[in-house]
Design a protein around this motif. Structure first.
Motif, PDB file in Angstrom:
ATOM      1  N   SER A 189     -36.956-123.716 -14.619  1.00 56.18           N
ATOM      2  CA  SER A 189     -36.843-124.149 -16.012  1.00 56.18           C
ATOM      3  C   SER A 189     -38.058-123.735 -16.843  1.00 56.18           C
ATOM      4  O   SER A 189     -39.203-123.901 -16.412  1.00 56.18           O
ATOM      5  N   ASN A 190     -37.788-123.226 -18.042  1.00 52.62           N
ATOM      6  CA  ASN A 190     -38.868-122.872 -18.972  1.00 52.62           C
ATOM      7  C   ASN A 190     -39.426-124.080 -19.700  1.00 52.62           C
ATOM      8  O   ASN A 190     -40.447-123.969 -20.374  1.00 52.62           O
ATOM      9  N   CYS A 191     -38.735-125.215 -19.603  1.00 56.44           N
ATOM     10  CA  CYS A 191     -39.215-126.422 -20.269  1.00 56.44           C
ATOM     11  C   CYS A 191     -39.406-127.529 -19.233  1.00 56.44           C
ATOM     12  O   CYS A 191     -38.858-127.460 -18.131  1.00 56.44           O
ATOM     13  N   PRO A 192     -40.186-128.561 -19.576  1.00 53.27           N
ATOM     14  CA  PRO A 192     -40.424-129.642 -18.615  1.00 53.27           C
ATOM     15  C   PRO A 192     -39.151-130.418 -18.298  1.00 53.27           C
ATOM     16  O   PRO A 192     -38.253-130.529 -19.131  1.00 53.27           O
ATOM     17  N   VAL A 193     -39.109-130.959 -17.084  1.00 53.96           N
ATOM     18  CA  VAL A 193     -37.911-131.608 -16.560  1.00 53.96           C
ATOM     19  C   VAL A 193     -38.123-133.109 -16.403  1.00 53.96           C
ATOM     20  O   VAL A 193     -39.196-133.562 -15.991  1.00 53.96           O
ATOM     21  N   ILE A 194     -37.071-133.863 -16.740  1.00 50.29           N
ATOM     22  CA  ILE A 194     -37.045-135.303 -16.510  1.00 50.29           C
ATOM     23  C   ILE A 194     -36.113-135.582 -15.333  1.00 50.29           C
ATOM     24  O   ILE A 194     -34.979-135.088 -15.294  1.00 50.29           O
ATOM     25  N   ILE A 195     -36.590-136.384 -14.382  1.00 52.57           N
ATOM     26  CA  ILE A 195     -35.779-136.773 -13.216  1.00 52.57           C
ATOM     27  C   ILE A 195     -34.921-137.977 -13.584  1.00 52.57           C
ATOM     28  O   ILE A 195     -35.418-138.950 -14.150  1.00 52.57           O
ATOM     29  N   SER A 196     -33.654-137.914 -13.231  1.00 48.17           N
ATOM     30  CA  SER A 196     -32.734-139.011 -13.526  1.00 48.17           C
ATOM     31  C   SER A 196     -31.787-139.219 -12.351  1.00 48.17           C
ATOM     32  O   SER A 196     -31.313-138.263 -11.757  1.00 48.17           O
ATOM     33  N   GLY A 197     -31.518-140.500 -12.047  1.00 44.89           N
ATOM     34  CA  GLY A 197     -30.523-140.819 -11.025  1.00 44.89           C
ATOM     35  C   GLY A 197     -31.121-141.224  -9.705  1.00 44.89           C
ATOM     36  O   GLY A 197     -31.776-140.427  -9.036  1.00 44.89           O
ATOM     37  N   GLY A 198     -30.946-142.505  -9.339  1.00 41.48           N
ATOM     38  CA  GLY A 198     -31.307-142.966  -8.005  1.00 41.48           C
ATOM     39  C   GLY A 198     -32.683-143.549  -7.819  1.00 41.48           C
ATOM     40  O   GLY A 198     -33.039-143.943  -6.708  1.00 41.48           O
ATOM     41  N   VAL A 199     -33.508-143.594  -8.873  1.00 43.32           N
ATOM     42  CA  VAL A 199     -34.864-144.139  -8.717  1.00 43.32           C
ATOM     43  C   VAL A 199     -34.783-145.575  -8.212  1.00 43.32           C
ATOM     44  O   VAL A 199     -34.075-146.412  -8.772  1.00 43.32           O
ATOM     45  N   SER A 200     -35.504-145.848  -7.121  1.00 46.74           N
ATOM     46  CA  SER A 200     -35.362-147.151  -6.462  1.00 46.74           C
ATOM     47  C   SER A 200     -36.666-147.912  -6.297  1.00 46.74           C
ATOM     48  O   SER A 200     -36.657-149.112  -6.033  1.00 46.74           O
ATOM     49  N   SER A 201     -37.789-147.219  -6.429  1.00 41.79           N
ATOM     50  CA  SER A 201     -39.065-147.861  -6.120  1.00 41.79           C
ATOM     51  C   SER A 201     -40.217-147.153  -6.827  1.00 41.79           C
ATOM     52  O   SER A 201     -40.063-146.040  -7.333  1.00 41.79           O
TER      53      SER A 201
END
Length: 238
Positions: A189-201
């Motif tokens: 990716s040429n742009c910064p990424v946001i993580i989504s889905g499943g964060v638990s801790s």
């Protein structure tokens, strides 16, 4: 690392889905505005809002609630769900939304994405919601059959300001994000990424901090179910 507590709006309530399935919906007592109040009081600076009604209808539905949140609180807000045309983007830009997320409309029409990035510089985020490596559309109800990485490669130079990658199989499960697939996305990716889905801790947050080209993490169900304490999470927000 930016922490994005999530507010998903359905029928004017805060809800969480499991794997995007509207039949597996949990409604929470707090209204979206009350929930936003709680987040601002804990010191969060960013907020992720999804208009689930909008995602299903293909148009903005909860603009009034989102406008109230944006005007009332000092968040940098990103909004997605049902943004299918320039008028919808303009509506959100006019009320002070920081990033407008394009998903289905961008995947169905790359030219629309390209024009939106040009017309609204630094405002357009691309939401890539994937299941088994293929992008999903229309509130996750249908598969596009398009490879996530192939699509990103095609649109990478359009001027997208942020990329939000969600593994649908992980969303709402609290089983930890799909870091392996996210890393593949972040690497090209040429742009910064946001993580989504499943964060638990908090451990998931700390792991995300070690990864390259990751701008932030969206946290939803783990907050609402009390698995992650807001005070602890706020300390990771920078």
């Amino acid at each position: 690392m930016k922490i994005f507590p999530a507010i998903d709006i359905k029928d004017k309530k805060c809800v969480r889905l499991i794997k995007g399935d509207f039949s597996q919906k949990t409604e929470y007592q707090m209204s979206p505005v009350e929930q936003a109040t709680q987040f601002i009081d804990k010191g969060f600076k960013n907020l992720h809002i999804v208009d689930l009604d909008g995602a299903l209808a293909g148009e903005t539905v909860n603009l009034d609630i989102i406008k109230e949140i944006v005007s009332k609180f000092d968040f940098k807000v990103e909004v997605g769900g049902g943004v299918r045309d320039f008028d919808s983007i303009q509506e959100y830009a006019d009320i002070g939304v920081d990033k407008i997320i394009l998903g289905s409309a961008a995947i169905k029409d790359k030219n629309f994405l390209k024009k939106a990035c040009k017309k609204f510089p630094k405002k357009i985020a691309l939401g890539l919601d994937a299941k088994d490596g293929k992008l999903s559309l229309s509130g996750w109800k249908e598969s596009s059959g398009i490879s996530t990485l192939d699509f990103l490669t095609e649109v990478n130079d359009y001027g997208i300001s942020r990329l939000i990658f969600t593994d649908i199989n992980k969303d709402g499960t609290k089983e930890s994000p799909n870091f392996d697939e996210t890393l593949k996305v972040a690497e090209i990716s040429n742009c910064p990424v946001i993580i989504s889905g499943g964060v638990s801790s908090i451990e998931d947050i700390k792991k995300a901090k070690t990864l390259k080209n990751i701008e932030g993490v969206i946290v939803g169900k783990a907050i609402y179910d009390g698995d992650i304490k807001l005070e602890e999470l706020a300390k990771e927000d920078a």
